[in-house]
Scaffold this motif. Structure first.
Motif, PDB file in Angstrom:
ATOM      1  N   LEU A   1      -1.325 -11.603   2.288  1.00 25.38           N
ATOM      2  CA  LEU A   1      -2.754 -11.823   2.463  1.00 25.38           C
ATOM      3  C   LEU A   1      -3.154 -13.176   1.893  1.00 25.38           C
ATOM      4  O   LEU A   1      -2.587 -13.639   0.894  1.00 25.38           O
TER       5      LEU A   1
ATOM      6  N   GLU B   1     -10.967   3.593   1.682  1.00 25.62           N
ATOM      7  CA  GLU B   1     -11.382   2.202   1.805  1.00 25.62           C
ATOM      8  C   GLU B   1     -11.410   1.576   0.421  1.00 25.62           C
ATOM      9  O   GLU B   1     -11.971   2.148  -0.514  1.00 25.62           O
TER      10      GLU B   1
ATOM     11  N   LEU C   1       0.839  -1.194   0.000  1.00 22.89           N
ATOM     12  CA  LEU C   1       0.000   0.000   0.000  1.00 22.89           C
ATOM     13  C   LEU C   1       0.875   1.245   0.000  1.00 22.89           C
ATOM     14  O   LEU C   1       1.792   1.369   0.822  1.00 22.89           O
TER      15      LEU C   1
ATOM     16  N   HIS D   1     -10.758  -9.027   0.326  1.00 20.18           N
ATOM     17  CA  HIS D   1     -10.332  -8.324   1.533  1.00 20.18           C
ATOM     18  C   HIS D   1     -10.763  -6.863   1.454  1.00 20.18           C
ATOM     19  O   HIS D   1     -10.765  -6.263   0.372  1.00 20.18           O
ATOM     20  N   THR D   2     -11.107  -6.310   2.617  1.00 18.87           N
ATOM     21  CA  THR D   2     -11.400  -4.887   2.730  1.00 18.87           C
ATOM     22  C   THR D   2     -10.242  -4.210   3.446  1.00 18.87           C
ATOM     23  O   THR D   2      -9.866  -4.616   4.549  1.00 18.87           O
ATOM     24  N   VAL D   3      -9.679  -3.198   2.810  1.00 20.66           N
ATOM     25  CA  VAL D   3      -8.544  -2.470   3.370  1.00 20.66           C
ATOM     26  C   VAL D   3      -8.994  -1.040   3.657  1.00 20.66           C
ATOM     27  O   VAL D   3      -9.520  -0.359   2.777  1.00 20.66           O
ATOM     28  N   LYS D   4      -8.786  -0.605   4.903  1.00 16.81           N
ATOM     29  CA  LYS D   4      -9.117   0.758   5.299  1.00 16.81           C
ATOM     30  C   LYS D   4      -7.861   1.440   5.822  1.00 16.81           C
ATOM     31  O   LYS D   4      -7.087   0.840   6.564  1.00 16.81           O
TER      32      LYS D   4
ATOM     33  N   VAL E   1      -3.733   1.429   9.486  1.00 14.15           N
ATOM     34  CA  VAL E   1      -4.129   0.504   8.427  1.00 14.15           C
ATOM     35  C   VAL E   1      -4.941  -0.635   9.043  1.00 14.15           C
ATOM     36  O   VAL E   1      -4.508  -1.266  10.011  1.00 14.15           O
ATOM     37  N   TYR E   2      -6.129  -0.867   8.478  1.00 12.13           N
ATOM     38  CA  TYR E   2      -7.005  -1.948   8.921  1.00 12.13           C
ATOM     39  C   TYR E   2      -7.228  -2.893   7.741  1.00 12.13           C
ATOM     40  O   TYR E   2      -7.496  -2.450   6.627  1.00 12.13           O
ATOM     41  N   ILE E   3      -7.120  -4.185   7.996  1.00 15.54           N
ATOM     42  CA  ILE E   3      -7.457  -5.186   6.990  1.00 15.54           C
ATOM     43  C   ILE E   3      -8.557  -6.060   7.557  1.00 15.54           C
ATOM     44  O   ILE E   3      -8.399  -6.661   8.626  1.00 15.54           O
ATOM     45  N   ASP E   4      -9.677  -6.087   6.858  1.00 14.10           N
ATOM     46  CA  ASP E   4     -10.865  -6.815   7.318  1.00 14.10           C
ATOM     47  C   ASP E   4     -11.224  -6.405   8.739  1.00 14.10           C
ATOM     48  O   ASP E   4     -11.485  -7.237   9.616  1.00 14.10           O
TER      49      ASP E   4
END
Length: 835
Positions: A444, A461, A406, A449-452, A421-424
């Motif tokens: 991963l 997001e 990222l 996957h949702t990345v925020k 950084v947040y993943i799921d």
């Protein structure tokens, strides 16, 4: 994941029938099907080493040869199990034995290849399965069979470990290892596995790895070993990451036939101790942390381990490197230079630790071996456990992973160096500033996957699909957080006030420096009543601090950093009493100043730098005189000698740069409304030269005024709220760009306006209007701006008979929320729904 759906087919065969055919023809029987569900399925055998050295090292660094592992890929092949079923009648003790093969399909479906018929009664069912010398045992006890309905018996199949294959008749006397890994805990793991090692001193032992069923959990494993003492090691994996282990992974258990041994698995973690103190810049501190031996073994020794430690606040980020030493059997970080935070005394911040194989150049650009992230409170000595996951891909065979890089940028094209950084929905780290600048690397699992990524004000997001061996470089831009819809929902929380009192004014500000908006309520009651202070928990819930600020009849309050120490102070305008100043200690608690200033009949107060000396001055309005007090920068205020008006009955004040000369201008309202400009001609704490230039703004008895750019033409306009709204409407005055105003032709309803707020509640780029209305039958109002200063009234119900209103992002979700104050009833909170 191992699915639980079962397909039954085929007929039953009894290898030892207990009744002859003639008898069964005259007795009604019932068809029985079996639904087995595996709690765990053997995956692989790894780590062929001697017991003592292995059991002291959860993750030795070694490479396995193909001959040293046996892998069952339950996700790509069907597995056929040989099985025996014993059914015992609990009343007669008669036993029936059946061959019972079943198949575990590649998609997780279990197919049972037999059915049986039984007379009504109560039965115990025992199933023994075997494939490639790995056995499983399942039991269902005291099952009632009736004649009126078919029965499906559910069997939970647990792994069995032993020196030799066990006979089904000997199952009752086996020892048992109770693990208690509940399904609800496994659901948080993407691909859970458990590794079990059991051996005596000097024996060569392997770690047996089982894939776990997230829907059933794992409770028991039966054991068939010779009686005696054994070393036990357990590892919990998520795919190829070690995430849990025994509290002491060199545990000795004593095996006896028929006895149970209970053990607990704890998360793999680093334990940290932080010590922070306040200094002139904000906070200074140091820390030390210990790491598990499995992490040290992963890099072949404590001298080869390094950690990049990041600290992130709303405004800044800091990075340091720590190395490790062994002390008394513990692996501790070395003491480095203290860390410093220029945070305006913000107390809460995020930290992350990434572990690497140490290199001479301190160049840590690769994906870390392990990492964790957590939140800290500065100013406190505290211990924190940081949950780890250690890369075990050199041992455990799982999914073929993909890689994500990222790169995070702010909307102005600058690098975003301190974003979480947040993943799921799991906090996994912080973008770096010196190491992997404004970026974040990770592996991963294949799939969606949702990345925020977010900081205090902005977020991004994205949704990604990762394939095996993918290498994805993703550039993301942070934008303003959630877009509010402008539709409000009342919070269940109400803030109570004293009977007979009125929440005359509301102000929001970060009083305790924790990054969220706290609330101060100016309370009015004949005879006096203390003002209230509520701390925000960060999610929009307010907690009364119990402070009693003054005991007067407060008409207006203002917040600002009066003494220049980086925190927010408070000023009260009081009726029938002296005005008050409260200085913030830095933690949201206040001390009252004893100075006397202003008139005892004050009704309005505002803070602003009138003389451009970078200190906030005070303008106070009253029924007698409107006066300016200049900040002397020594925790004091001097009367400027300037009286703006006398006998004006001022009810509200507003400051802004009206004529674009970089000097604050003032609007005050009472029965007529008066406008002053050319402010800021006062230097050296001598004068407040605000000269009257235009009169008679407004036609009614006004309780509220706000300066705001309502028509998006880059100058400030004036909105006046009239109290006697049944006779006089609210009025909008448009600025021609040079500080000359003309009344807008727009007609507003005849409401009794008590307070005003401007905010972009629907996230369309213009300022909308919120008014509190003093009427038991007419709701407080929201007017949406069309972008050109024309307002349309909405029909939302926002409480009735309002005294005050304030707007701000109360719940930290990026949109504007509302708070309304009332007379004689609780304060109400309205949250903006996201688009």
């Amino acid at each position: 994941m191992l699915a639980l759906s079962v397909v039954s087919c085929g007929g039953g065969e009894s290898s030892a029938p207990t009744s002859d055919k003639t008898e069964s023809e005259h007795v009604q029987t019932q068809s029985i099907s079996i639904s087995p569900s595996f709690t765990a399925v053997f995956s692989e055998r790894v780590n062929k080493v001697s017991a003592p050295s292995y059991l002291k090292s959860a993750l030795p660094s070694m490479t396995l040869n193909d001959s040293e592992q046996k892998t069952v890929n339950t996700k790509s092949v069907d597995i056929r199990y040989k099985g025996q079923m014993v059914v015992s009648d609990t009343l007669t003790s008669k036993v029936q034995e059946f061959d019972w093969p079943l198949t575990l399909k590649a998609d997780g479906t279990v197919i049972s290849h037999r059915t049986i018929t039984l007379r009504p009664g109560t039965y115990d069912f025992t199933l023994l399965l075997e494939h490639n010398n790995q056995q499983y045992i399942g039991k269902a006890l005291a099952v009632d069979v009736t004649h009126d309905q078919a029965l499906n018996v559910k069997l939970k199949i647990q792994p069995h470990l032993g020196d030799t294959l066990v006979n089904i008749k000997d199952i009752a006397g086996l020892a048992k290892l109770t693990l208690n890994i509940p399904a609800e805990e496994l659901k948080a793991l993407a691909d859970p596995k458990i590794g079990i090692t059991l051996g005596k001193d000097g024996e060569t032992v392997d770690e047996l790895v089982f894939s776990l069923n997230k829907d059933t959990g794992l409770t028991d494993i039966t054991l068939d070993y010779a009686e005696g003492d054994y070393h036990l090691a357990l590892n919990l994996y998520e795919n190829t990451q070690l995430v849990g282990t025994l509290l002491n992974n060199n545990t000795t258990i004593n095996l006896r036939d028929g006895e149970s041994t209970k053990v607990d698995i704890i998360p793999l973690q680093a334990d940290l101790n932080f010590n922070f103190n306040i200094n002139d810049q904000g906070y200074a501190g140091n820390y030390i942390f210990s790491v598990p031996k499995s992490l040290v073994d992963r890099v072949n020794g404590v001298d080869n381990l390094a950690a990049v430690v990041r600290f992130s606040t709303n405004e800044n980020s800091q990075e340091t490197i720590r190395y490790f030493v062994e002390q008394n059997g513990k692996y501790l970080s070395t003491q480095g230079d203290p860390i410093y935070f220029e945070t305006n005394k913000q107390e809460k911040f995020t930290s992350s630790i990434s572990f690497f194989h140490k290199n001479q150049n301190d160049d840590y650009q690769d994906i870390p071996l392990a990492s964790c992230a957590f939140t800290l409170t500065a100013g406190l000595n505290q211990d924190v456990s940081c949950k780890l996951s250690v890369d075990a891909s050199h041992q455990i065979h799982g999914h073929i992973l993909g890689s994500l890089m990222l790169n995070v940028m702010n909307s102005d094209q600058t690098m975003a160096n301190n974003a979480n950084v947040y993943i799921d929905d799991k906090l996994v780290g912080i973008t770096g500033s010196d190491y992997i600048t404004s970026s974040f690397k990770t592996h991963l699992l294949p799939g969606q996957h949702t990345v925020k990524v977010e900081n205090s004000k902005n977020k991004a997001e994205i949704n990604l699909t990762i394939k095996p061996l993918d290498v994805i470089n993703k550039l993301v831009y942070l934008e303003k957080k959630n877009k509010g819809s402008g539709i409000f929902e009342k919070s269940a929380q109400e803030l109570k006030i004293a009977t007979g009192s009125e929440a005359r004014d509301l102000e929001l500000g970060d009083l305790d420096g924790d990054g969220d908006l706290d609330l101060v309520v100016g309370m009015e009651k004949v005879g006096g009543i203390p003002d209230l202070v509520f701390f925000n928990d960060g999610k929009g819930k307010f907690i009364n601090t119990g402070q009693n600020l003054g005991n007067k009849r407060t008409m207006d309050i203002a917040l600002g950093d009066i003494d220049g120490d980086g925190d927010i102070d408070l000023v009260e305008a009081n009726y029938e009493a002296t005005n008050s100043i409260f200085y913030n200690r830095g933690n949201g608690f206040f001390d009252e100043d004893n100075s006397v200033w202003g008139e005892k009949s004050s009704s309005a107060v505002i803070l602003g730098d009138i003389n451009n000396d970078n200190h906030l001055d005070i303008i106070v309005g009253s029924g007698n005189k409107d006066m300016i007090y200049i900040n002397n920068s020594s925790k004091g205020f001097d009367f400027s000698g300037k009286i703006l008006s006398e006998n004006a009955s001022t009810s509200a004040l507003s400051l802004g740069y009206i004529n674009n000369d970089n000097e604050l201008d003032l609007v005050s309202v009472d029965g007529n409304g008066q406008y002053y400009n050319k402010g800021g001609k006062l230097y050296n704490n001598v004068n407040g030269n605000l000269q009257l230039t235009q009169e008679d703004l407004g036609t009614g008895s006004s309780f509220a005024v706000k300066i705001a750019d309502v028509d998006n033409d880059n100058d400030l306009d004036i909105y006046i709220g009239n109290w006697n709204g049944y006779e006089h409407q609210d009025e909008l005055y448009i600025n021609n760009g040079y500080g000359v105003f003309s009344k807008s032709s727009q007609s507003f309803p005849y409401y009794r306006t008590t307070d005003i707020a401007f905010a972009d509640v629907d996230h369309d780029g213009d300022l909308d209007l919120i008014t509190s209305i003093s009427d038991k039958k007419i709701s407080n109002k929201l007017f949406l701006n069309n972008g050109y200063g024309v307002f349309e009234e909405t029909n939302q119900e926002l409480g009735y008979n309002g005294s005050s209103v304030i707007s701000g992002d109360i719940d930290n979700d990026g949109d504007i929320d509302l708070i309304f104050g009332y007379s004689g009833k609780p304060i109400e909170i309205y949250f903006n729904k996201n688009q």
